[in-house]
Design a protein around this motif. Structure first.
Motif, PDB file in Angstrom:
ATOM      1  N   MET A  38       1.281  -0.796  -0.033  1.00 57.92           N
ATOM      2  CA  MET A  38       0.052   0.128  -0.115  1.00 57.92           C
ATOM      3  C   MET A  38       0.728   0.973   0.004  1.00 57.92           C
ATOM      4  N   ILE A  39       1.721   1.061   0.599  1.00 62.33           N
ATOM      5  CA  ILE A  39       3.222   2.459   0.296  1.00 62.33           C
ATOM      6  C   ILE A  39       3.275   2.950  -0.915  1.00 62.33           C
ATOM      7  N   LEU A  40       4.044   1.390  -0.621  1.00 65.53           N
ATOM      8  CA  LEU A  40       4.727   1.483  -2.553  1.00 65.53           C
ATOM      9  C   LEU A  40       3.253   1.942  -3.851  1.00 65.53           C
ATOM     10  N   GLU A  41       2.323   1.486  -3.167  1.00 67.93           N
ATOM     11  CA  GLU A  41       1.013   2.359  -4.261  1.00 67.93           C
ATOM     12  C   GLU A  41       1.162   3.400  -4.124  1.00 67.93           C
ATOM     13  N   THR A  42       1.227   3.921  -2.849  1.00 64.71           N
ATOM     14  CA  THR A  42       1.213   5.630  -3.008  1.00 64.71           C
ATOM     15  C   THR A  42       1.580   6.169  -3.253  1.00 64.71           C
ATOM     16  N   TYR A  43       3.011   6.018  -2.526  1.00 69.00           N
ATOM     17  CA  TYR A  43       4.406   6.755  -3.304  1.00 69.00           C
ATOM     18  C   TYR A  43       4.653   6.725  -4.766  1.00 69.00           C
ATOM     19  N   MET A  44       4.270   5.577  -5.360  1.00 70.62           N
ATOM     20  CA  MET A  44       3.998   5.229  -6.792  1.00 70.62           C
ATOM     21  C   MET A  44       2.856   6.857  -6.947  1.00 70.62           C
ATOM     22  N   GLN A  45       2.255   6.897  -7.255  1.00 70.93           N
ATOM     23  CA  GLN A  45       0.824   7.610  -7.892  1.00 70.93           C
ATOM     24  C   GLN A  45       1.791   8.659  -7.258  1.00 70.93           C
ATOM     25  N   ALA A  46       2.524   9.192  -6.089  1.00 69.69           N
ATOM     26  CA  ALA A  46       2.858  10.497  -5.665  1.00 69.69           C
ATOM     27  C   ALA A  46       3.463  11.450  -6.334  1.00 69.69           C
ATOM     28  N   LEU A  47       4.121   9.861  -7.418  1.00 70.29           N
ATOM     29  CA  LEU A  47       5.658   9.842  -8.426  1.00 70.29           C
ATOM     30  C   LEU A  47       4.967  10.036  -9.651  1.00 70.29           C
ATOM     31  N   GLY A  48       3.495   9.935  -9.525  1.00 67.69           N
ATOM     32  CA  GLY A  48       2.778   9.827 -11.413  1.00 67.69           C
ATOM     33  C   GLY A  48       3.419   8.669 -11.996  1.00 67.69           C
ATOM     34  N   MET A  49       3.836   7.770 -11.425  1.00 68.69           N
ATOM     35  CA  MET A  49       4.305   6.694 -11.630  1.00 68.69           C
ATOM     36  C   MET A  49       2.995   4.877 -11.875  1.00 68.69           C
ATOM     37  N   ALA A  50       2.484   5.618 -11.675  1.00 67.05           N
ATOM     38  CA  ALA A  50       1.351   4.209 -11.063  1.00 67.05           C
ATOM     39  C   ALA A  50       0.467   4.942 -12.651  1.00 67.05           C
TER      40      ALA A  50
END
Length: 79
Positions: free
Chosen positions: A67-79
């Motif tokens: 969940m944390i990884l997904e949140t960080y990826m979304q914040a960086l526009g990677m998801a």
């Protein structure tokens, strides 16, 4: 405890640790060989290491980390 007994006990403990360290090195070499075999077969060893790390985790810790990884990826526009 006399000094001689303490010295003998210390020596025995050190020798046990040394034997275990040697066994650990042997196991580490075996693991390295298995990764080499996997790589030669065409498997991605980085992905394998990630899966092994995830499998060691308890389910709720793994889900939290994902969940944390997904949140960080979304914040960086990677998801």
């Amino acid at each position: 405890m006399s000094e001689i007994v303490a010295a003998d006990q210390l020596r025995l403990l050190i020798e046990r640790i040394e034997r275990l360290e040697e066994e650990k090195k042997g196991i580490a070499d075996d693991i390295k060989d298995v990764y080499g075999e996997a790589k030669a077969t065409g498997f991605d060893t980085k992905a394998m290491r990630s899966i092994i790390r995830l499998r060691k985790m308890e389910k709720h810790h793994r889900e939290e980390a994902e969940m944390i990884l997904e949140t960080y990826m979304q914040a960086l526009g990677m998801a």
